[in-house]
Design an enzyme around this catalytic site. Structure first.
Site: not given
Length: 431
Positions: A161, A176, A185, A258, A263
């Site tokens: 990952h 991101y 992700e 987040d 995520h």
């Protein structure tokens, strides 16, 4: 392509907040310090000269931080050297060897940058550090807190990952944040899972599709951090809470935590991949994995590509498996960008493209009504929001493009066209 560097953690901040709010603040502090340091370093280091010698294929080194925070730490083991006897070091070595082999042998990629860069890893980072991350230069793994998490080298897909974040950074460079961040992700979960399945010799049908299996201690009511096939079912624990990942666009998280749910919402493209892999059959890394890799590294996926855009890119790369991939995205509620209708309250947008210049000095114009979410439209609006300053010419006799949206226009010279703007211009000028 200029890479965008982010500090990408395997454990989402909403879990860190539940476990130890103070640790989350410290984690954010580490992140800010690393990014500031990285910016200084990058500003001082000249670009490599053409023809320079890259590191050997499969080159890696594992360091230990000795439960401190200085990186990379003390060297313990490098590629080709025997086991060290340190469990974390040797697990990191096994994981990175398998990860590099996956990208080279299956996808033809020489390390994360495609040029044979050495992979630097640090284990035993900090005390009771319950996370793992890629900081833009290296991979870092904590030993866990012993209460909720065990050491982060224990799950080989975590290693895959984190390396995959480096691959994404050096290819599409997905920002991101929001849906692009969730895709970032998801790409790491995809290739981390492919690595795990390849090492275990599992088919897509046999795989458990759990990310981070073995990270939790026995006290936790859960099987891992995420379940790619059944998002939202990985854990349901009194201390951790319930896995918040959605499995369908109907339940997408639209808050600001987040980084806009990178995520959380990754569960949607994760499930699409797992469904596609099972429908295609055989091994995930050789079937759906090749399609996803082709999309990630192709020109259609850019820094701000959303789920619809990525779905379209995977379908375009799927060949004989296009129907299976289309069905997989449909089952999670994602309509490919080329088919995406304007949403309620969003009337079609009038988009105009005017091309001038070139050797003949001729002008050609095209206009169409497009959905606001259509590829290229958002890019034009972003340019306008940034002031709409024209780019500078890149050589004589090249084309000049003027894009008009919402009655406002911006000039982009041919050499500055992004793939989505190029596609938009081609589409309208052919009408």
């Amino acid at each position: 392509m200029t890479s965008r560097k982010h500090v990408c953690h395997i454990v989402p901040p909403y879990l860190m907040q539940r476990l130890d709010p103070g640790r989350l603040d410290q984690d954010n502090g580490f992140r800010a310090a690393r990014e500031e340091h990285l910016a200084r370093v990058l500003a001082q280091v000249p670009a490599p000269e053409a023809g320079g010698t890259a590191a050997e294929v499969g080159d890696w080194t594992v360091y230990t931080a000795g439960n401190g925070t200085d990186l990379p730490g003390e060297k313990v083991r490098a590629a080709g050297e025997p086991e060290s006897g340190d469990e974390s070091v040797d697990e990191a070595a096994t994981g990175i060897t398998g990860s590099l082999a996956l990208f080279e042998e299956v996808y033809g990629r020489d390390s994360y940058d495609g040029r044979g860069a050495e992979v630097v890893m640090t284990v035993h980072y900090d005390r009771d550090y319950a996370n793992a991350f890629w900081d833009g230069t290296q991979l870092v793994f904590g030993d866990g807190d012993g209460k909720i998490f065990q050491r982060f080298t224990k799950a080989v897909d975590v290693i895959g990952h984190e390396l995959s974040h480096a691959v994404t950074e050096h290819t599409a460079g997905l920002v991101y944040q929001g849906q692009p961040g969730a895709l970032n992700e998801s790409m790491s979960d995809v290739f981390g899972s492919c690595l795990k399945q390849r090492l275990l010799g599992q088919s897509a049908e046999e795989a458990d599709w759990i990310i981070g299996q073995g990270l939790f201690t026995e006290s936790v009511q859960g099987v891992g951090l995420r379940n790619m096939l059944e998002p939202g079912t990985a854990y349901d624990d009194p201390e951790l809470g319930k896995d918040p990942q959605p499995a369908h666009m109907d339940d997408i998280y639209d808050g600001t935590d987040d980084n806009g749910g990178v995520h959380i919402n990754s569960g949607i493209p994760n499930r699409a991949f797992a469904l596609a892999a099972k429908a295609i059959g055989g091994s995930s890394w050789d079937g759906a994995g090749k399609i996803w890799y082709a999309a990630l590294t192709g020109s259609a996926v850019t820094t701000d590509t959303d789920f619809a855009g990525f779905a379209a890119a995977t379908i375009a790369a799927a060949g004989e498996h296009a129907e299976a991939v289309t069905t997989a995205w449909s089952e999670v509620g994602v309509t490919p960008a080329s088919e995406a209708p304007a949403t309620d309250g969003e009337a079609p947008t009038v988009v105009r493209v005017r091309r001038s210049g070139g050797f003949l000095g001729r002008t050609k114009e095209g206009v169409a009504e497009l959905a606001p979410s259509a590829a290229g439209v958002a890019t034009v609006r972003n340019l306008l929001a940034g002031g709409g300053a024209p780019s500078k010419p890149k050589g004589a006799d090249r084309y000049i493009y003027e894009f008009e949206v919402d009655g406002r226009s911006v000039v982009v010279h041919e050499g500055d066209l992004t793939p989505d703007l190029h596609a938009l211009a081609d589409e309208l000028l052919e009408k």
